[in-house]
Design a protein around this motif. Sequence first.
Motif, PDB file in Angstrom:
ATOM      1  N   GLN A 245       1.421  -0.862 -12.618  1.00  0.00           N
ATOM      2  CA  GLN A 245       0.168  -1.281 -12.582  1.00  0.00           C
ATOM      3  C   GLN A 245      -0.300  -1.212 -10.900  1.00  0.00           C
ATOM      4  O   GLN A 245       0.407  -1.799 -10.276  1.00  0.00           O
ATOM      5  N   ALA A 246      -1.428  -0.896 -10.596  1.00  0.00           N
ATOM      6  CA  ALA A 246      -1.883  -0.906  -9.400  1.00  0.00           C
ATOM      7  C   ALA A 246      -2.318  -2.355  -9.164  1.00  0.00           C
ATOM      8  O   ALA A 246      -2.626  -3.127 -10.122  1.00  0.00           O
TER       9      ALA A 246
ATOM     10  N   HIS B 189      -4.382  -5.497  -8.949  1.00  0.00           N
ATOM     11  CA  HIS B 189      -5.528  -5.813  -9.692  1.00  0.00           C
ATOM     12  C   HIS B 189      -5.847  -7.308  -9.950  1.00  0.00           C
ATOM     13  O   HIS B 189      -4.803  -8.249  -9.926  1.00  0.00           O
TER      14      HIS B 189
ATOM     15  N   TYR C 251      -9.989  -3.617  -9.553  1.00  0.00           N
ATOM     16  CA  TYR C 251      -9.142  -2.898  -8.635  1.00  0.00           C
ATOM     17  C   TYR C 251      -9.714  -2.708  -7.504  1.00  0.00           C
ATOM     18  O   TYR C 251     -10.841  -2.864  -7.179  1.00  0.00           O
TER      19      TYR C 251
ATOM     20  N   ASP D 281     -10.419  -0.533  -3.789  1.00  0.00           N
ATOM     21  CA  ASP D 281     -10.698   1.065  -3.442  1.00  0.00           C
ATOM     22  C   ASP D 281      -9.684   1.700  -2.456  1.00  0.00           C
ATOM     23  O   ASP D 281      -9.639   2.853  -2.345  1.00  0.00           O
TER      24      ASP D 281
ATOM     25  N   GLU E 268      -6.434   1.274  -2.432  1.00  0.00           N
ATOM     26  CA  GLU E 268      -5.160   1.599  -3.317  1.00  0.00           C
ATOM     27  C   GLU E 268      -4.836   2.859  -3.789  1.00  0.00           C
ATOM     28  O   GLU E 268      -5.444   3.270  -4.773  1.00  0.00           O
TER      29      GLU E 268
ATOM     30  N   ASN F 249      -4.224   3.355  -7.540  1.00  0.00           N
ATOM     31  CA  ASN F 249      -5.026   3.480  -8.782  1.00  0.00           C
ATOM     32  C   ASN F 249      -5.043   5.018  -9.439  1.00  0.00           C
ATOM     33  O   ASN F 249      -5.495   4.813 -10.575  1.00  0.00           O
ATOM     34  N   ARG F 250      -4.476   5.940  -8.581  1.00  0.00           N
ATOM     35  CA  ARG F 250      -4.719   7.102  -9.298  1.00  0.00           C
ATOM     36  C   ARG F 250      -3.466   7.467 -10.467  1.00  0.00           C
ATOM     37  O   ARG F 250      -3.615   8.257 -11.100  1.00  0.00           O
TER      38      ARG F 250
ATOM     39  N   ASP G 251      -2.557   4.308 -12.146  1.00  0.00           N
ATOM     40  CA  ASP G 251      -2.421   2.991 -12.981  1.00  0.00           C
ATOM     41  C   ASP G 251      -2.705   3.359 -14.361  1.00  0.00           C
ATOM     42  O   ASP G 251      -3.540   3.974 -14.824  1.00  0.00           O
TER      43      ASP G 251
ATOM     44  N   LEU H  12      -6.097   2.003 -15.849  1.00  0.00           N
ATOM     45  CA  LEU H  12      -7.216   2.443 -15.129  1.00  0.00           C
ATOM     46  C   LEU H  12      -7.249   4.145 -15.637  1.00  0.00           C
ATOM     47  O   LEU H  12      -8.547   4.384 -15.940  1.00  0.00           O
TER      48      LEU H  12
ATOM     49  N   ARG I  17     -14.986   4.634 -14.425  1.00  0.00           N
ATOM     50  CA  ARG I  17     -13.818   4.142 -13.584  1.00  0.00           C
ATOM     51  C   ARG I  17     -14.570   3.158 -12.461  1.00  0.00           C
ATOM     52  O   ARG I  17     -14.115   2.156 -11.835  1.00  0.00           O
TER      53      ARG I  17
ATOM     54  N   VAL J  35     -13.868  -0.958  -9.751  1.00  0.00           N
ATOM     55  CA  VAL J  35     -13.122  -0.824  -8.328  1.00  0.00           C
ATOM     56  C   VAL J  35     -14.070  -1.566  -7.310  1.00  0.00           C
ATOM     57  O   VAL J  35     -15.370  -1.202  -7.097  1.00  0.00           O
TER      58      VAL J  35
END
Length: 191
Positions: free
Chosen positions: A115-116, A118, A137, A139, A141, A144-145, A147, A150, A158, A162
């Motif tokens: 997981q990113a 968070h 989350y 912005d 990171e 995030n793409r 996770d 997310l 989404r 963020v």
Amino acid sequence: MTRLGLTPSQTVGPFFHGMIQDGANVLVTPHTRGDRIRIEGRVRDGDGAPVPDALLEIWQANAHGRYRHPADRRDVPLDPTFIGFGRARTDGAGAYWFETVKPGPVPFPVADAWQAPHVNLAVSARGLLNHLLTRIYFDDEAANRTDPVLQRVPDARRSTLVAARTLVNGAAVYRFDVVLQGRAETVFFDL
């Protein structure tokens, strides 16, 4: 026959603000490891009006990605100066803030994924029967793409999860507004 009158209407809490001590929104000490950040924003209702009596609680992993919880037994450093939990109430303008560290990534429990970074957020406010759960989350990171949580949120929604990064006097500040209902409502999760 005795007729009973109606009892006065009551709002649902919050009745807990007396329990919040000053400094509950500062999760770091001078010795806490990691990149110090500030998370700040406002809580608004569906009409855009500030919610002046909300309680926000956060819990997060430390900078290494480890939670201060007995279930997190991974071989990742545990920072004894970082508790990973904080509370803040909103002021008259609906504003809140936290001083913390940017969390590290944590494993996703169901799949072989990460997981990113968070922050978990619970919101309680007048008129809510249950607290609302969401995530913050960051912005900046790239994770995030990918996770897994997310990615389950529709693309159009989404952005409500963020926080936007800015620099204030050289310090990282992430802006995260919570909208309780309406067109721009923050995504909330069921457990």
